[in-house]
Scaffold this motif. Structure first.
Motif, PDB file in Angstrom:
ATOM      1  N   ALA A 183     -50.153 -81.052 -32.865  1.00 12.02           N
ATOM      2  CA  ALA A 183     -49.887 -79.933 -31.953  1.00 12.02           C
ATOM      3  C   ALA A 183     -48.436 -79.886 -31.486  1.00 12.02           C
ATOM      4  CB  ALA A 183     -50.817 -80.012 -30.750  1.00 12.02           C
ATOM      5  N   ASP A 184     -47.792 -81.055 -31.358  1.00 10.71           N
ATOM      6  CA  ASP A 184     -46.417 -81.019 -30.858  1.00 10.71           C
ATOM      7  C   ASP A 184     -45.393 -81.003 -31.990  1.00 10.71           C
ATOM      8  OD1 ASP A 184     -46.426 -83.669 -31.680  1.00 10.71           O
ATOM      9  OD2 ASP A 184     -46.818 -84.428 -29.664  1.00 10.71           O
ATOM     10  N   LEU A 185     -45.855 -80.751 -33.202  1.00 10.18           N
ATOM     11  CA  LEU A 185     -44.958 -80.601 -34.345  1.00 10.18           C
ATOM     12  C   LEU A 185     -45.152 -79.184 -34.904  1.00 10.18           C
ATOM     13  CD1 LEU A 185     -43.038 -82.399 -36.225  1.00 10.18           C
ATOM     14  CD2 LEU A 185     -44.977 -82.414 -37.781  1.00 10.18           C
ATOM     15  N   PRO A 186     -44.472 -78.202 -34.307  1.00 11.61           N
ATOM     16  CA  PRO A 186     -44.831 -76.811 -34.602  1.00 11.61           C
ATOM     17  C   PRO A 186     -44.623 -76.383 -36.057  1.00 11.61           C
ATOM     18  CG  PRO A 186     -43.057 -76.923 -32.966  1.00 11.61           C
ATOM     19  CD  PRO A 186     -43.436 -78.328 -33.277  1.00 11.61           C
ATOM     20  N   ALA A 187     -43.679 -76.984 -36.761  1.00 14.45           N
ATOM     21  CA  ALA A 187     -43.448 -76.550 -38.143  1.00 14.45           C
ATOM     22  C   ALA A 187     -44.460 -77.163 -39.109  1.00 14.45           C
ATOM     23  CB  ALA A 187     -42.035 -76.916 -38.593  1.00 14.45           C
ATOM     24  N   GLY A 188     -45.177 -78.172 -38.648  1.00 11.47           N
ATOM     25  CA  GLY A 188     -46.070 -78.865 -39.579  1.00 11.47           C
ATOM     26  C   GLY A 188     -45.338 -79.902 -40.407  1.00 11.47           C
ATOM     27  N   TYR A 189     -44.058 -80.032 -40.171  1.00 12.10           N
ATOM     28  CA  TYR A 189     -43.293 -81.097 -40.816  1.00 12.10           C
ATOM     29  C   TYR A 189     -42.103 -81.462 -39.929  1.00 12.10           C
ATOM     30  CZ  TYR A 189     -40.424 -77.100 -42.294  1.00 12.10           C
ATOM     31  OH  TYR A 189     -39.672 -75.953 -42.307  1.00 12.10           O
ATOM     32  N   ASP A 213     -64.228 -76.601 -31.681  1.00 11.57           N
ATOM     33  CA  ASP A 213     -64.811 -77.939 -31.753  1.00 11.57           C
ATOM     34  C   ASP A 213     -63.764 -79.036 -31.621  1.00 11.57           C
ATOM     35  OD1 ASP A 213     -67.047 -76.563 -32.118  1.00 11.57           O
ATOM     36  OD2 ASP A 213     -67.434 -77.172 -34.196  1.00 11.57           O
ATOM     37  N   SER A 214     -62.651 -78.851 -32.305  1.00  5.60           N
ATOM     38  CA  SER A 214     -61.568 -79.833 -32.221  1.00  5.60           C
ATOM     39  C   SER A 214     -60.308 -79.140 -32.690  1.00  5.60           C
ATOM     40  CB  SER A 214     -61.861 -81.032 -33.132  1.00  5.60           C
ATOM     41  OG  SER A 214     -61.757 -80.629 -34.480  1.00  5.60           O
ATOM     42  N   THR A 215     -59.170 -79.788 -32.451  1.00  6.60           N
ATOM     43  CA  THR A 215     -57.914 -79.194 -32.899  1.00  6.60           C
ATOM     44  C   THR A 215     -57.943 -79.015 -34.416  1.00  6.60           C
ATOM     45  OG1 THR A 215     -56.872 -80.405 -31.116  1.00  6.60           O
ATOM     46  CG2 THR A 215     -55.416 -79.383 -32.691  1.00  6.60           C
ATOM     47  N   GLU A 216     -58.447 -80.045 -35.106  1.00  4.51           N
ATOM     48  CA  GLU A 216     -58.462 -79.986 -36.567  1.00  4.51           C
ATOM     49  C   GLU A 216     -59.336 -78.849 -37.070  1.00  4.51           C
ATOM     50  OE1 GLU A 216     -58.610 -82.829 -34.851  1.00  4.51           O
ATOM     51  OE2 GLU A 216     -56.649 -83.584 -35.489  1.00  4.51           O
ATOM     52  N   ALA A 253     -47.195 -74.503 -43.497  1.00  3.45           N
ATOM     53  CA  ALA A 253     -47.775 -75.477 -42.566  1.00  3.45           C
ATOM     54  C   ALA A 253     -47.626 -75.025 -41.118  1.00  3.45           C
ATOM     55  CB  ALA A 253     -47.123 -76.847 -42.768  1.00  3.45           C
ATOM     56  N   ARG A 254     -46.610 -74.216 -40.844  1.00  4.29           N
ATOM     57  CA  ARG A 254     -46.367 -73.817 -39.448  1.00  4.29           C
ATOM     58  C   ARG A 254     -47.418 -72.839 -38.925  1.00  4.29           C
ATOM     59  NH1 ARG A 254     -40.685 -72.040 -39.293  1.00  4.29           N
ATOM     60  NH2 ARG A 254     -40.567 -73.643 -40.880  1.00  4.29           N
ATOM     61  N   PHE A 255     -48.152 -72.219 -39.826  1.00  3.43           N
ATOM     62  CA  PHE A 255     -49.152 -71.249 -39.362  1.00  3.43           C
ATOM     63  C   PHE A 255     -50.425 -71.994 -38.994  1.00  3.43           C
ATOM     64  CE2 PHE A 255     -46.243 -68.923 -42.112  1.00  3.43           C
ATOM     65  CZ  PHE A 255     -45.829 -67.931 -41.229  1.00  3.43           C
ATOM     66  N   ASP A 256     -50.422 -72.536 -37.770  1.00  2.18           N
ATOM     67  CA  ASP A 256     -51.563 -73.340 -37.326  1.00  2.18           C
ATOM     68  C   ASP A 256     -52.294 -72.679 -36.169  1.00  2.18           C
ATOM     69  OD1 ASP A 256     -49.772 -73.650 -35.273  1.00  2.18           O
ATOM     70  OD2 ASP A 256     -49.383 -75.769 -35.626  1.00  2.18           O
ATOM     71  N   GLY A 257     -51.858 -71.485 -35.801  1.00  2.00           N
ATOM     72  CA  GLY A 257     -52.540 -70.762 -34.739  1.00  2.00           C
ATOM     73  C   GLY A 257     -52.133 -71.166 -33.337  1.00  2.00           C
ATOM     74  N   LEU A 258     -51.194 -72.084 -33.213  1.00  2.00           N
ATOM     75  CA  LEU A 258     -50.830 -72.546 -31.867  1.00  2.00           C
ATOM     76  C   LEU A 258     -49.780 -71.667 -31.205  1.00  2.00           C
ATOM     77  CD1 LEU A 258     -50.788 -76.443 -32.072  1.00  2.00           C
ATOM     78  CD2 LEU A 258     -52.597 -74.905 -31.348  1.00  2.00           C
ATOM     79  N   ALA A 282     -60.071 -73.491 -39.467  1.00  2.00           N
ATOM     80  CA  ALA A 282     -60.658 -72.151 -39.389  1.00  2.00           C
ATOM     81  C   ALA A 282     -59.563 -71.088 -39.310  1.00  2.00           C
ATOM     82  CB  ALA A 282     -61.585 -72.066 -38.175  1.00  2.00           C
ATOM     83  N   THR A 283     -58.510 -71.384 -38.542  1.00  2.00           N
ATOM     84  CA  THR A 283     -57.398 -70.435 -38.416  1.00  2.00           C
ATOM     85  C   THR A 283     -56.799 -70.135 -39.778  1.00  2.00           C
ATOM     86  OG1 THR A 283     -56.822 -71.171 -36.190  1.00  2.00           O
ATOM     87  CG2 THR A 283     -55.072 -70.131 -37.468  1.00  2.00           C
TER      88      THR A 283
END
Lengths: 401, 524
Positions: free
Chosen positions: A99-105, B354-357, B339-344, B362-363
């Motif tokens: 969650a605290d790594l917004p780019a995913g890398y 259910d969980s962050t994962e 990877a950045r498109f995580d819905g946050l 699902a996002t």
């Protein structure tokens, strides 16, 4: 000195000595006005998410732009740690979801870091006697530039996670020390010396309590003549005192585990400072594959020395290693030597003087202004001043001379 | 008026024959009546009219900002536009309003251009048909042209236009259709493996992919960072040079842009081509190349030869490995970039709690289409520790060999390479969707992606109409950063071939043209 005989251990092992091996990975936050790849300000304890640029939040389409100051800080640190500076280093992406790594890398330097093959000399006293100091050396494997992550705050009662991205993208130097240490005290002394060097250079404020210096310890034990044992990584160490405790606890735990016929898992453990022990960290995903790849948005980082500096070049756009080398301040070891030489004080006292920010300067000005004998001034500082300051929770910088 | 070139309409604006507001309104009206093309995802009517009004003020004061002032343009919906939705034709970004302008968008606005709206594409620019976006496929304007209708004989009476329409190509199909149907005078696309040139070829417009690093990518939502380039779609080569002049140059926000200043240029009218050396790469005689295009290609080579240019067959031996390496490098970067498109922070977020994962999973399942998810999956596979050397590193090495092929050919004295842009003319939609995206992209990018692997400038020049009455284009590939030479050759060629103007009912109704430059001579 780590021979321990557990009541449960079989006699086969009981007499063989254990050799503990300790390596350190240290993250030092770079002291700079702005982040490693963006223009956002760097500041401790600012209101949450108040120092976040579009890049830090990894908005689509944003690109990293390397901060010159961070590169200079890393070069300074590399030089101070006797590293060879790579004239060409590369940036890579290290992938994981958090969650605290917004780019995913995270952008880091996995393949070719900015500095390699250095060493750090540090001193420690034998058997807690200040008069018996030995100097040891730990090899520095590498220093790499990388981004810090944000911070996650878990609110378990409301079942939610809050994310603060102020820290996301702040420049870090990861200093990797080879496993050349063998106990908590050595690890602590090495980190303390590194801390002093960073503070002298100004490349990091290196305050552990503020997270500017974070230490992970890799610990293993083995018998002489045998290969290194399975190592564990100890995290969550937030002071130098706890570092020594955590390492020693972990060494002892591993020895006991092995002597009881158990095995050591290659795992990450956290140091619990309240309980004074290490506990396994919940490692939900098990072994991560970080899927490293080159960062395509940053060209190779090219550094020059006076010899290789191109002729018609804008000096704002290049970094000259020699130029930085020439301007390095006196490092703590040199300062100590000078104090011993100039004032005739004992070497161990020079350590005390450098151990607190501003104390050496205070000492010098007292000698100068009072014309007293340096040894007397040292005596007064050690016996009276320091205990007074401690009693009143003051620092020498806060006192006006 | 709407059919005029950018330069012509700019002159008309300067002379007061038309005002920016009139021009903008006409374009907006035409966008409405050609809505069935599905070229635009967002039409920014209000802001466009406001920009036109401001432009009008400047003209009144006699202080226009330059040739682009008051010119209606369109921008592919993968460029960030402050205040106007940027969707990438994906559920993931539906409703996303960026807080900033891409550098290229900002530059266009700074030059006074009027931004009409955002054009349709394949989701996240992954595709070669403009058929794989959440807002539906783009229809090729030529499907509705007099030229196509006359030549295509309906198989049965029940079969109407509905099933006979052809695709635009992609992924910048919306931009190509917008320029081709005269709803704007120029459009921005993006080009990673041919995404600007391919739809330009199918829609009969000029499509320029500049040298990597010449135009800033800041604000372009990336597909493959090491290959993406903002693309330029225009009616003619001269107009492409105008756009290039206003967009090119160093951007402090994109570290991969050139450091040197870029000097905008006007294209000379080449009269003598005898000093030119045109290379014909034999490997571009690819399997599946239609005989029609092959004939056109050799005819074009003859055209140069007959005019005195040196035409030589050259070899780019590693071309055959290019598409598979492109696939590896492309998917690897896609996996990373997505990877950045995580819905946050922004975009779609699933209700799954259910969980962050599970929320992440699902996002991403809800937000991305099959094509995007497929590429993420294969990209992550190639990046796994045990596969990295075998796929990614090897593909990078081959990429170097491909780039070296070009270097060698140019070093041997060749100025510009001439190749087909596509294997055939545009396929009917019903036919196109029979194959999956992966197969289609591999076929359709075959002639274009090598230029991206090598970072070279390349341009599609509309050349002739096929037997079915659809546009066919040829591609010129130039030396790195030698856009002027490339465009000069392209302009000469453009003049020789006299590509016909599309004849659309909708445009006739809207355009009481001051100057209709109907071209009669046809090349084929």
């Amino acid at each position: 000195n780590y021979l321990r005989i557990s009541p449960f251990s079989s006699f086969l092992f009981s007499l063989a000595p254990w050799i503990p091996v300790v390596g350190l990975e240290i993250h030092a936050q770079i002291s700079s006005n702005s982040k490693l790849f963006s223009g956002s300000q760097v500041q401790f304890a600012a209101p949450p998410n108040s120092l976040v640029s579009f890049f830090d939040a990894s908005l689509p389409g944003t690109l990293p732009v390397l901060n010159r100051r961070c590169v200079e800080a890393a070069v300074m640190t590399g030089l101070a740690l006797n590293c060879s500076i790579n004239k060409k280093s590369l940036f890579d992406r290290k992938h994981y979801f958090y969650a605290d790594l917004p780019a995913g890398y995270q952008i880091t330097q996995q393949r070719v870091p900015i500095a390699v093959n250095g060493s750090l000399s540090y001193s420690l006293c034998i058997d807690n006697k200040m008069s018996q100091m030995v100097t040891k050396t730990v090899r520095i494997k590498q220093i790499q530039l990388e981004q810090d992550s944000g911070k996650s705050l878990h609110d378990d009662t409301r079942c939610q996670t809050l994310v603060d991205l102020n820290r996301a993208g702040v420049g870090l130097m990861e200093v990797v020390m080879e496993p050349d240490m063998c106990c908590g005290e050595e690890a602590a002394a090495a980190v303390r010396e590194l801390q002093l060097i960073l503070q002298t250079l100004g490349s990091s404020q290196a305050v552990m309590a503020e997270g500017q210096l974070r230490v992970d310890a890799n610990v293993s034990v083995h018998h002489p003549g045998e290969p290194y044992g399975v190592r564990t990584e100890v995290k969550n160490i937030n002071s130098i005192r706890f570092l020594a405790k955590a390492v020693d606890y972990e060494i002892q735990r591993q020895i006991e585990e092995l002597e009881n016929g158990g095995t050591i898992l290659n795992e990450t453990r956290a140091f619990d400072s309240k309980l004074g022990c290490t506990v396994p960290m919940r490692d939900k995903e098990g072994k991560q594959d970080y899927r490293f790849m080159p960062e395509p948005n940053l060209p190779p980082l090219i550094l020059y020395d006076t010899k290789s500096l191109p002729a018609n070049v804008n000096h704002q756009q290049v970094i000259n290693i020699d130029w930085i080398q020439e301007r390095l301040p006196d490092l703590p070891s040199v300062k100590r030597e000078k104090l011993v030489e100039q004032y005739g004080i004992l070497p161990e006292h020079s350590f005390t003087l450098l151990n607190e920010d501003g104390l050496a300067e205070f000492f010098e000005s007292v000698v100068k202004q009072t014309q007293m004998k340096p040894k007397k001034v040292i005596g007064w500082i050690l016996n009276d001043l320091l205990s007074y300051l401690k009693q009143h929770s003051l620092t020498v910088k806060e006192r006006s001379v | 008026m709407l059919r005029a070139s950018l330069r012509q309409v700019s002159t008309a604006l300067k002379e007061g024959r038309v005002t920016p507001t009139e021009l903008c309104q006409r374009c907006l009206a035409l966008i409405k009546s050609t809505k069935f093309l599905n070229a635009y995802i967002t039409v920014a009517e209000e802001t466009a009219l406001k920009q036109a009004e401001e432009s009008e003020e400047r003209y009144k004061r006699g202080q226009p900002l330059g040739i682009l002032d008051g010119i209606p343009i369109a921008v592919k919906d993968n460029f960030n536009t402050a205040g106007i939705e940027t969707t990438c034709a994906s559920n993931m970004l539906k409703g996303y309003i960026s807080p900033y302008n891409a550098t290229v968008v900002q530059k266009l606005l700074d030059h006074g251009a009027v931004l009409l709206g955002k054009t349709n594409l394949d989701e996240f620019a992954m595709g070669s048909g403009s058929t794989d976006g959440v807002f539906g496929p783009v229809r090729n304007p030529w499907s509705y042209s007099k030229q196509y209708k006359e030549k295509s004989v309906p198989k049965s009476h029940s079969e109407d236009e509905e099933s006979g329409w052809v695709i635009t190509g992609g992924s910048s199909g919306g931009s190509a259709a917008a320029v081709s149907s005269f709803t704007c005078f120029a459009a921005l696309g993006s080009d990673t493996g041919g995404s600007t040139r391919n739809p330009a070829a199918h829609c009969g417009v000029v499509g320029l992919k500049p040298t990597y690093g010449l135009i800033s990518r800041h604000g372009l939502i990336p597909l493959v960072n090491s290959m993406d380039v903002p693309g330029i779609l225009t009616r003619c080569v001269d107009d492409a040079a105008v756009l290039l002049g206003s967009l090119a140059g160093h951007d402090p926000k994109d570290s991969t842009t050139i450091q040197d200043d870029f000097k905008p240029f006007e294209l000379p009218n080449l009269t003598d081509v005898s000093k030119l050396s045109i290379g014909i790469p034999k490997e571009y005689h690819a399997p599946g190349l239609s005989s029609e295009i092959l004939a056109l290609w050799s005819k074009a080579a003859d055209l140069f030869k007959n005019a005195g240019a040196k035409v030589v067959e050259v070899s780019l031996p590693h071309t055959r490995y290019s598409i598979v390496c492109y696939h590896v490098l492309c998917t690897a970067e896609v996996a990373s970039n997505m990877a950045r498109f995580d819905g946050l922070e922004y975009g779609h977020r699933s209700d799954m709690k259910d969980s962050t994962e599970s929320m992440y999973a699902a996002t991403r399942r809800e937000g991305f289409n099959d094509v995007v998810r497929g590429r993420i999956l294969s990209g992550n596979y190639f990046l796994l520790k045990q596969n990295y050397e075998k796929y990614f590193v090897k593909a990078q090495k081959v990429r170097r060999l491909i780039a070296n092929d070009f270097v060698k050919v140019f070093r041997s004295g060749v100025d510009v390479l001439l190749t087909p842009t596509t294997l055939s003319d545009a396929a009917p939609y019903m036919e196109f969707i029979q194959e999956d995206n992966r197969t289609r992209s591999a076929q359709d990018d075959i002639l274009t992606q090598a230029a991206n692997m090598a970072g070279l400038p390349a341009i599609n020049v509309p050349t002739a109409l096929s037997e079915r009455g659809l546009p066919v284009g040829l591609q010129f590939i130039g030396r790195s950063f030698q856009e002027k030479q490339l465009l000069t050759v392209a302009k000469w060629f453009e003049k020789q071939v006299q590509f016909p103007v599309i004849q659309l009912e909708e445009v006739k109704r809207h355009d009481s043209g001051v100057f209709q430059h109907q071209k009669s001579a046809s090349f084929s």
